[in-house]
Design a protein around this motif. Structure first.
Motif, PDB file in Angstrom:
ATOM      1  N   CYS A  41       0.831  -1.040   0.110  1.00 56.99           N
ATOM      2  CA  CYS A  41       0.024  -0.127  -0.035  1.00 56.99           C
ATOM      3  C   CYS A  41       0.857   1.090   0.084  1.00 56.99           C
ATOM      4  CB  CYS A  41      -0.841  -0.071   1.179  1.00 56.99           C
ATOM      5  SG  CYS A  41      -2.082   1.448   1.430  1.00 56.99           S
TER       6      CYS A  41
ATOM      7  N   CYS B 273      -0.054   3.018   3.812  1.00 56.01           N
ATOM      8  CA  CYS B 273       0.329   2.476   5.176  1.00 56.01           C
ATOM      9  C   CYS B 273       1.495   1.494   5.100  1.00 56.01           C
ATOM     10  CB  CYS B 273      -0.801   1.905   5.688  1.00 56.01           C
ATOM     11  SG  CYS B 273      -1.390   0.383   4.953  1.00 56.01           S
TER      12      CYS B 273
ATOM     13  N   ALA C 201       1.116  -1.665   3.812  1.00 56.67           N
ATOM     14  CA  ALA C 201       0.818  -3.069   4.284  1.00 56.67           C
ATOM     15  C   ALA C 201       0.902  -3.741   2.842  1.00 56.67           C
ATOM     16  CB  ALA C 201      -0.479  -3.260   5.028  1.00 56.67           C
TER      17      ALA C 201
ATOM     18  N   CYS D  60      -5.415  -2.442  -0.688  1.00 58.82           N
ATOM     19  CA  CYS D  60      -5.299  -2.429   0.800  1.00 58.82           C
ATOM     20  C   CYS D  60      -6.722  -2.614   1.375  1.00 58.82           C
ATOM     21  CB  CYS D  60      -4.604  -1.121   1.414  1.00 58.82           C
ATOM     22  SG  CYS D  60      -4.370  -1.199   2.954  1.00 58.82           S
TER      23      CYS D  60
ATOM     24  N   ARG E  42      -7.115  -2.106   4.929  1.00 60.28           N
ATOM     25  CA  ARG E  42      -7.131  -1.133   5.908  1.00 60.28           C
ATOM     26  C   ARG E  42      -8.269  -0.014   5.839  1.00 60.28           C
ATOM     27  NH1 ARG E  42      -1.414  -0.830   8.716  1.00 60.28           N
ATOM     28  NH2 ARG E  42      -0.907  -3.128   8.837  1.00 60.28           N
TER      29      ARG E  42
ATOM     30  N   GLU F 286      -8.537   3.059   6.980  1.00 57.09           N
ATOM     31  CA  GLU F 286      -7.827   4.245   7.014  1.00 57.09           C
ATOM     32  C   GLU F 286      -7.475   4.384   5.554  1.00 57.09           C
ATOM     33  OE1 GLU F 286      -4.748   1.632   9.033  1.00 57.09           O
ATOM     34  OE2 GLU F 286      -6.793   1.721   8.961  1.00 57.09           O
ATOM     35  N   CYS F 287      -7.363   3.359   4.479  1.00 58.07           N
ATOM     36  CA  CYS F 287      -6.861   3.555   3.431  1.00 58.07           C
ATOM     37  C   CYS F 287      -7.858   3.541   2.445  1.00 58.07           C
ATOM     38  CB  CYS F 287      -5.718   2.500   2.902  1.00 58.07           C
ATOM     39  SG  CYS F 287      -4.283   2.511   4.221  1.00 58.07           S
TER      40      CYS F 287
ATOM     41  N   SER G 140      -4.141   3.379  -2.107  1.00 57.56           N
ATOM     42  CA  SER G 140      -4.091   2.098  -1.636  1.00 57.56           C
ATOM     43  C   SER G 140      -4.455   0.891  -2.600  1.00 57.56           C
ATOM     44  CB  SER G 140      -5.298   2.104  -0.715  1.00 57.56           C
ATOM     45  OG  SER G 140      -6.398   2.200  -1.094  1.00 57.56           O
TER      46      SER G 140
ATOM     47  N   GLU H 135     -14.137  -6.621   3.317  1.00 67.07           N
ATOM     48  CA  GLU H 135     -13.413  -5.653   4.202  1.00 67.07           C
ATOM     49  C   GLU H 135     -13.159  -4.201   3.049  1.00 67.07           C
ATOM     50  OE1 GLU H 135     -10.021  -6.851   6.527  1.00 67.07           O
ATOM     51  OE2 GLU H 135     -10.564  -8.867   6.028  1.00 67.07           O
TER      52      GLU H 135
END
Length: 351
Positions: free
Chosen positions: A49, A52, A54, A80, A82, A84-85, A91, A311
Protein backbone atom coordinates in the motif's frame (compact mmCIF):
# COMPACT_ATOMS: atom_id res chain seq x y z
CA UNK A 1 -1.72 -1.84 -32.51
CA UNK A 2 -5.52 -1.91 -32.64
CA UNK A 3 -8.12 -1.84 -29.90
CA UNK A 4 -11.84 -2.61 -29.82
CA UNK A 5 -14.20 0.11 -31.07
CA UNK A 6 -14.91 2.71 -28.40
CA UNK A 7 -18.59 1.77 -28.21
CA UNK A 8 -17.76 -1.93 -27.76
CA UNK A 9 -18.02 -2.72 -24.05
CA UNK A 10 -17.58 -6.14 -22.44
CA UNK A 11 -19.30 -6.87 -19.13
CA UNK A 12 -17.66 -9.11 -16.52
CA UNK A 13 -19.87 -11.38 -14.41
CA UNK A 14 -19.23 -13.89 -11.66
CA UNK A 15 -19.04 -17.30 -13.34
CA UNK A 16 -18.64 -19.72 -10.43
CA UNK A 17 -16.09 -20.61 -7.77
CA UNK A 18 -12.51 -21.25 -8.78
CA UNK A 19 -11.84 -24.19 -6.48
CA UNK A 20 -8.05 -24.82 -6.36
CA UNK A 21 -8.73 -28.48 -5.53
CA UNK A 22 -10.53 -28.92 -8.86
CA UNK A 23 -9.02 -26.31 -11.16
CA UNK A 24 -5.59 -24.86 -11.73
CA UNK A 25 -5.74 -21.29 -12.94
CA UNK A 26 -3.15 -19.75 -15.25
CA UNK A 27 -2.21 -16.32 -16.57
CA UNK A 28 -4.99 -16.78 -19.15
CA UNK A 29 -7.65 -17.14 -16.46
CA UNK A 30 -9.85 -14.13 -15.75
CA UNK A 31 -10.68 -14.23 -12.07
CA UNK A 32 -11.54 -12.46 -8.85
CA UNK A 33 -9.32 -12.98 -5.80
CA UNK A 34 -6.98 -15.86 -5.17
CA UNK A 35 -3.26 -15.50 -5.82
CA UNK A 36 -2.05 -13.78 -9.00
CA UNK A 37 -0.92 -16.02 -11.86
CA UNK A 38 2.08 -14.27 -13.37
CA UNK A 39 3.23 -14.75 -16.93
CA UNK A 40 6.28 -17.02 -17.28
CA UNK A 41 9.39 -14.87 -16.98
CA UNK A 42 7.67 -12.23 -14.84
CA UNK A 43 9.00 -11.95 -11.29
CA UNK A 44 6.49 -12.80 -8.57
CA UNK A 45 5.57 -9.62 -6.81
CA UNK A 46 3.86 -8.60 -3.60
CA UNK A 47 2.84 -4.94 -3.95
CA UNK A 48 2.37 -2.82 -0.84
CA UNK A 49 0.00 0.00 0.00
CA UNK A 50 1.24 3.47 -0.90
CA UNK A 51 -0.48 4.85 2.20
CA UNK A 52 0.36 2.46 5.06
CA UNK A 53 2.88 0.03 3.55
CA UNK A 54 0.77 -3.07 4.25
CA UNK A 55 0.78 -5.94 1.71
CA UNK A 56 -2.10 -5.68 -0.73
CA UNK A 57 -4.76 -8.26 -1.52
CA UNK A 58 -5.12 -9.49 -5.09
CA UNK A 59 -8.53 -8.30 -6.31
CA UNK A 60 -8.80 -9.04 -10.03
CA UNK A 61 -6.76 -10.71 -12.77
CA UNK A 62 -7.63 -9.96 -16.40
CA UNK A 63 -6.05 -11.55 -19.46
CA UNK A 64 -6.28 -8.82 -22.10
CA UNK A 65 -4.01 -9.26 -25.16
CA UNK A 66 -4.27 -6.43 -27.65
CA UNK A 67 -5.39 -6.85 -31.22
CA UNK A 68 -2.50 -6.87 -33.71
CA UNK A 69 -0.05 -8.27 -31.14
CA UNK A 70 1.79 -11.60 -30.66
CA UNK A 71 2.23 -10.84 -26.96
CA UNK A 72 0.33 -12.14 -23.99
CA UNK A 73 -0.83 -9.33 -21.72
CA UNK A 74 -2.21 -9.26 -18.17
CA UNK A 75 -3.58 -6.71 -15.74
CA UNK A 76 -3.52 -7.41 -11.99
CA UNK A 77 -5.33 -5.16 -9.53
CA UNK A 78 -4.44 -5.08 -5.82
CA UNK A 79 -5.94 -3.15 -2.90
CA UNK A 80 -5.31 -2.42 0.77
CA UNK A 81 -7.94 -3.71 3.20
CA UNK A 82 -7.27 -1.25 6.02
CA UNK A 83 -10.20 1.06 6.74
CA UNK A 84 -8.00 4.15 6.97
CA UNK A 85 -6.80 3.59 3.39
CA UNK A 86 -10.27 3.04 1.91
CA UNK A 87 -11.13 5.15 -1.11
CA UNK A 88 -7.60 6.41 -1.69
CA UNK A 89 -5.98 5.81 -5.06
CA UNK A 90 -2.62 5.21 -3.34
CA UNK A 91 -4.07 2.10 -1.66
CA UNK A 92 -4.66 0.48 -5.07
CA UNK A 93 -2.07 -0.85 -7.53
CA UNK A 94 -2.59 -1.89 -11.15
CA UNK A 95 0.30 -3.90 -12.62
CA UNK A 96 0.57 -4.71 -16.33
CA UNK A 97 2.77 -7.51 -17.63
CA UNK A 98 3.52 -8.74 -21.14
CA UNK A 99 5.54 -11.45 -22.83
CA UNK A 100 6.00 -12.61 -26.40
CA UNK A 101 4.12 -15.78 -27.19
CA UNK A 102 7.28 -17.75 -28.12
CA UNK A 103 8.89 -16.92 -24.76
CA UNK A 104 5.78 -17.95 -22.87
CA UNK A 105 5.53 -21.22 -24.80
CA UNK A 106 9.19 -22.07 -24.08
CA UNK A 107 8.89 -21.21 -20.40
CA UNK A 108 5.68 -23.18 -20.04
CA UNK A 109 7.24 -26.23 -21.71
CA UNK A 110 10.28 -26.07 -19.42
CA UNK A 111 8.48 -25.51 -16.13
CA UNK A 112 5.16 -27.31 -16.68
CA UNK A 113 5.84 -30.59 -18.53
CA UNK A 114 2.66 -32.23 -17.24
CA UNK A 115 -0.27 -29.83 -17.07
CA UNK A 116 -2.65 -32.27 -15.43
CA UNK A 117 -5.78 -30.19 -15.20
CA UNK A 118 -6.19 -26.74 -16.69
CA UNK A 119 -9.05 -24.64 -15.41
CA UNK A 120 -11.94 -25.02 -17.88
CA UNK A 121 -12.87 -21.80 -19.60
CA UNK A 122 -16.51 -20.92 -18.88
CA UNK A 123 -18.79 -20.43 -21.86
CA UNK A 124 -18.66 -16.71 -21.20
CA UNK A 125 -14.90 -16.41 -20.56
CA UNK A 126 -13.10 -13.37 -21.92
CA UNK A 127 -10.79 -15.53 -23.98
CA UNK A 128 -13.61 -17.47 -25.65
CA UNK A 129 -14.55 -14.43 -27.74
CA UNK A 130 -11.73 -14.67 -30.26
CA UNK A 131 -12.88 -11.64 -32.18
CA UNK A 132 -13.23 -9.66 -28.96
CA UNK A 133 -9.80 -10.37 -27.55
CA UNK A 134 -7.60 -10.90 -30.59
CA UNK A 135 -7.35 -14.66 -30.01
CA UNK A 136 -7.41 -17.48 -32.52
CA UNK A 137 -10.30 -19.77 -31.64
CA UNK A 138 -9.15 -22.85 -29.72
CA UNK A 139 -5.49 -21.84 -29.85
CA UNK A 140 -5.03 -19.39 -26.99
CA UNK A 141 -2.46 -17.23 -28.78
CA UNK A 142 -2.75 -13.60 -29.69
CA UNK A 143 -2.69 -12.67 -33.34
CA UNK A 144 -0.35 -9.72 -33.52
CA UNK A 145 2.38 -7.57 -31.91
CA UNK A 146 2.72 -4.92 -29.29
CA UNK A 147 5.20 -2.13 -29.78
CA UNK A 148 8.57 -3.32 -28.53
CA UNK A 149 10.68 -0.54 -29.98
CA UNK A 150 9.89 2.04 -27.28
CA UNK A 151 12.58 3.78 -25.22
CA UNK A 152 14.63 1.53 -22.97
CA UNK A 153 14.15 1.94 -19.24
CA UNK A 154 16.92 3.68 -17.33
CA UNK A 155 18.04 2.46 -13.88
CA UNK A 156 16.04 5.31 -12.36
CA UNK A 157 12.90 4.27 -14.28
CA UNK A 158 13.28 0.68 -13.12
CA UNK A 159 13.82 1.75 -9.53
CA UNK A 160 10.78 4.01 -9.64
CA UNK A 161 8.64 1.29 -11.18
CA UNK A 162 9.58 -1.21 -8.49
CA UNK A 163 9.01 1.15 -5.58
CA UNK A 164 6.53 -0.35 -3.17
CA UNK A 165 6.96 -3.88 -4.57
CA UNK A 166 8.53 -6.78 -2.68
CA UNK A 167 9.91 -9.23 -5.23
CA UNK A 168 9.87 -12.95 -4.48
CA UNK A 169 8.46 -12.16 -1.03
CA UNK A 170 6.75 -14.84 1.01
CA UNK A 171 2.97 -14.80 0.66
CA UNK A 172 2.57 -15.34 4.41
CA UNK A 173 0.48 -12.57 5.91
CA UNK A 174 -0.85 -11.42 2.54
CA UNK A 175 -4.69 -11.30 2.61
CA UNK A 176 -6.38 -13.54 0.04
CA UNK A 177 -9.91 -13.20 -1.27
CA UNK A 178 -12.09 -16.14 -2.25
CA UNK A 179 -11.62 -16.79 -5.96
CA UNK A 180 -14.23 -16.73 -8.75
CA UNK A 181 -14.09 -17.09 -12.50
CA UNK A 182 -15.03 -13.99 -14.49
CA UNK A 183 -17.30 -14.62 -17.46
CA UNK A 184 -18.17 -12.06 -20.11
CA UNK A 185 -21.05 -10.84 -22.23
CA UNK A 186 -21.26 -7.97 -24.66
CA UNK A 187 -23.16 -5.05 -23.22
CA UNK A 188 -25.21 -4.76 -26.41
CA UNK A 189 -26.51 -8.31 -25.86
CA UNK A 190 -28.03 -7.35 -22.51
CA UNK A 191 -30.62 -5.20 -24.22
CA UNK A 192 -32.14 -8.26 -25.81
CA UNK A 193 -32.22 -10.39 -22.66
CA UNK A 194 -35.00 -10.59 -20.10
CA UNK A 195 -33.23 -12.79 -17.56
CA UNK A 196 -32.62 -11.47 -14.09
CA UNK A 197 -33.77 -7.94 -14.93
CA UNK A 198 -36.86 -7.74 -12.70
CA UNK A 199 -34.80 -6.82 -9.66
CA UNK A 200 -32.83 -4.21 -11.65
CA UNK A 201 -36.02 -2.49 -12.78
CA UNK A 202 -37.50 -2.56 -9.30
CA UNK A 203 -34.36 -0.91 -7.91
CA UNK A 204 -34.67 1.77 -10.54
CA UNK A 205 -38.35 2.37 -9.72
CA UNK A 206 -37.53 2.65 -6.00
CA UNK A 207 -34.82 5.15 -6.79
CA UNK A 208 -37.15 7.23 -8.97
CA UNK A 209 -39.85 7.28 -6.30
CA UNK A 210 -37.40 8.33 -3.62
CA UNK A 211 -35.84 11.10 -5.73
CA UNK A 212 -39.12 12.23 -7.26
CA UNK A 213 -37.86 12.15 -10.84
CA UNK A 214 -37.44 9.62 -13.63
CA UNK A 215 -33.87 8.45 -14.06
CA UNK A 216 -34.23 8.75 -17.83
CA UNK A 217 -34.68 12.51 -17.45
CA UNK A 218 -31.29 12.77 -15.81
CA UNK A 219 -29.35 10.72 -18.32
CA UNK A 220 -27.18 12.49 -20.82
CA UNK A 221 -27.04 11.37 -24.42
CA UNK A 222 -24.64 8.53 -25.16
CA UNK A 223 -22.80 10.62 -27.73
CA UNK A 224 -20.50 13.57 -27.23
CA UNK A 225 -17.14 13.93 -25.55
CA UNK A 226 -15.82 14.92 -22.13
CA UNK A 227 -17.91 18.07 -22.32
CA UNK A 228 -21.20 16.16 -22.35
CA UNK A 229 -24.12 18.08 -20.75
CA UNK A 230 -26.82 16.81 -18.48
CA UNK A 231 -30.48 17.70 -18.38
CA UNK A 232 -31.42 20.59 -16.13
CA UNK A 233 -33.73 18.39 -14.08
CA UNK A 234 -31.81 17.30 -10.98
CA UNK A 235 -32.47 14.63 -8.35
CA UNK A 236 -33.00 15.90 -4.82
CA UNK A 237 -29.44 14.96 -3.90
CA UNK A 238 -28.25 16.89 -6.97
CA UNK A 239 -26.14 14.05 -8.42
CA UNK A 240 -27.04 13.65 -12.09
CA UNK A 241 -23.83 11.68 -12.71
CA UNK A 242 -24.92 9.00 -10.25
CA UNK A 243 -28.35 8.91 -11.89
CA UNK A 244 -26.74 8.27 -15.25
CA UNK A 245 -24.60 5.54 -13.67
CA UNK A 246 -27.70 3.81 -12.28
CA UNK A 247 -29.53 4.07 -15.58
CA UNK A 248 -26.59 2.61 -17.50
CA UNK A 249 -26.13 -0.46 -15.29
CA UNK A 250 -29.85 -1.08 -14.66
CA UNK A 251 -29.87 -3.72 -17.42
CA UNK A 252 -27.30 -5.74 -15.51
CA UNK A 253 -26.73 -4.56 -11.91
CA UNK A 254 -24.76 -7.74 -11.12
CA UNK A 255 -21.89 -6.72 -13.42
CA UNK A 256 -18.58 -6.67 -11.60
CA UNK A 257 -16.32 -5.33 -14.35
CA UNK A 258 -16.59 -3.23 -17.51
CA UNK A 259 -13.88 -3.49 -20.20
CA UNK A 260 -13.54 -1.03 -23.07
CA UNK A 261 -9.96 -0.05 -23.86
CA UNK A 262 -9.94 3.38 -25.44
CA UNK A 263 -13.62 3.88 -24.61
CA UNK A 264 -15.42 6.06 -22.10
CA UNK A 265 -15.52 5.26 -18.38
CA UNK A 266 -18.75 5.28 -16.42
CA UNK A 267 -18.30 7.66 -13.48
CA UNK A 268 -20.34 7.16 -10.33
CA UNK A 269 -19.99 10.73 -9.08
CA UNK A 270 -19.05 14.12 -10.47
CA UNK A 271 -15.35 14.84 -10.91
CA UNK A 272 -13.93 17.59 -8.75
CA UNK A 273 -11.51 18.71 -11.47
CA UNK A 274 -10.64 18.17 -15.12
CA UNK A 275 -9.94 14.50 -15.83
CA UNK A 276 -7.06 15.24 -18.21
CA UNK A 277 -5.29 17.12 -15.43
CA UNK A 278 -5.80 14.21 -13.04
CA UNK A 279 -4.33 11.59 -15.38
CA UNK A 280 -0.58 11.28 -15.09
CA UNK A 281 1.58 10.20 -18.01
CA UNK A 282 2.95 6.68 -18.26
CA UNK A 283 5.75 6.20 -15.74
CA UNK A 284 7.77 4.11 -18.21
CA UNK A 285 7.59 5.93 -21.54
CA UNK A 286 6.09 9.29 -20.60
CA UNK A 287 3.24 8.81 -23.05
CA UNK A 288 -0.47 9.33 -22.55
CA UNK A 289 -2.86 6.95 -20.82
CA UNK A 290 -6.21 5.63 -21.97
CA UNK A 291 -9.15 4.14 -20.13
CA UNK A 292 -9.19 0.33 -20.17
CA UNK A 293 -11.46 -1.13 -17.49
CA UNK A 294 -13.34 -0.42 -14.27
CA UNK A 295 -14.53 -2.42 -11.28
CA UNK A 296 -18.20 -2.10 -10.35
CA UNK A 297 -20.09 -1.89 -7.02
CA UNK A 298 -21.49 -5.44 -7.29
CA UNK A 299 -17.95 -6.77 -6.82
CA UNK A 300 -17.73 -5.42 -3.25
CA UNK A 301 -20.00 -8.08 -1.70
CA UNK A 302 -18.04 -10.84 -3.47
CA UNK A 303 -14.69 -9.85 -1.97
CA UNK A 304 -14.67 -12.14 1.04
CA UNK A 305 -11.96 -13.88 2.98
CA UNK A 306 -12.37 -17.22 4.68
CA UNK A 307 -11.80 -15.72 8.12
CA UNK A 308 -14.04 -12.64 7.80
CA UNK A 309 -16.57 -10.80 5.65
CA UNK A 310 -15.87 -8.25 2.95
CA UNK A 311 -13.43 -5.55 4.01
CA UNK A 312 -13.08 -3.50 0.83
CA UNK A 313 -15.41 -0.63 -0.06
CA UNK A 314 -15.56 1.34 -3.29
CA UNK A 315 -18.03 2.67 -5.81
CA UNK A 316 -15.95 2.15 -8.92
CA UNK A 317 -12.23 1.73 -9.59
CA UNK A 318 -11.14 2.98 -13.01
CA UNK A 319 -7.91 1.77 -14.58
CA UNK A 320 -6.02 3.86 -17.13
CA UNK A 321 -3.16 2.22 -19.02
CA UNK A 322 -0.39 3.37 -21.33
CA UNK A 323 -1.91 4.18 -24.72
CA UNK A 324 1.06 2.54 -26.46
CA UNK A 325 1.14 -0.35 -23.98
CA UNK A 326 4.89 0.26 -23.85
CA UNK A 327 7.08 -2.71 -22.98
CA UNK A 328 10.77 -3.54 -22.94
CA UNK A 329 11.34 -6.80 -24.78
CA UNK A 330 12.60 -9.46 -22.37
CA UNK A 331 11.70 -7.50 -19.25
CA UNK A 332 10.86 -9.61 -16.22
CA UNK A 333 9.14 -6.85 -14.27
CA UNK A 334 5.73 -5.23 -14.51
CA UNK A 335 4.62 -1.74 -15.53
CA UNK A 336 2.50 0.17 -13.05
CA UNK A 337 -0.67 1.74 -14.42
CA UNK A 338 -3.05 4.28 -12.90
CA UNK A 339 -6.01 3.53 -10.61
CA UNK A 340 -8.66 6.15 -10.00
CA UNK A 341 -11.10 5.42 -7.14
CA UNK A 342 -14.60 6.82 -6.65
CA UNK A 343 -16.60 5.89 -3.55
CA UNK A 344 -20.27 4.93 -3.85
CA UNK A 345 -22.57 7.85 -2.88
CA UNK A 346 -25.52 5.50 -2.34
CA UNK A 347 -24.13 2.07 -1.43
CA UNK A 348 -27.45 0.68 -0.16
CA UNK A 349 -28.80 0.48 -3.72
CA UNK A 350 -26.41 -2.38 -4.43
CA UNK A 351 -27.23 -4.47 -1.34
Amino acid sequence: MASPPQDFTLIGLCDGDLDPNRHRSSYQTNKVGGHPDWLPGISRQCPRCGCCGAPLAHVVQVYCPLDASPSHRNLHLFACLRAECSGRAESWRALRSQALDARVTAATTATMPAPAQEAPLPLTAWCDAADDWGMEEGVGKSRCTLQTDGPALSEQDVSSGLQGLCLEESQEGVPVFRSFFIGVVEESDLRGEDDDLTRARELLRQYERREGVAAGQLCSSEGGDSGEKYEKTRARHGDAVFSRFMKKISWCPQQILRYCRGGKPLFISELSSNLDQMLSTCGSCGGSRTFELQLMPALVSMLQREDCSAELEFGTVLVYTCTNSCWTLGSGSTVEELCFVQMDPDQQLFK
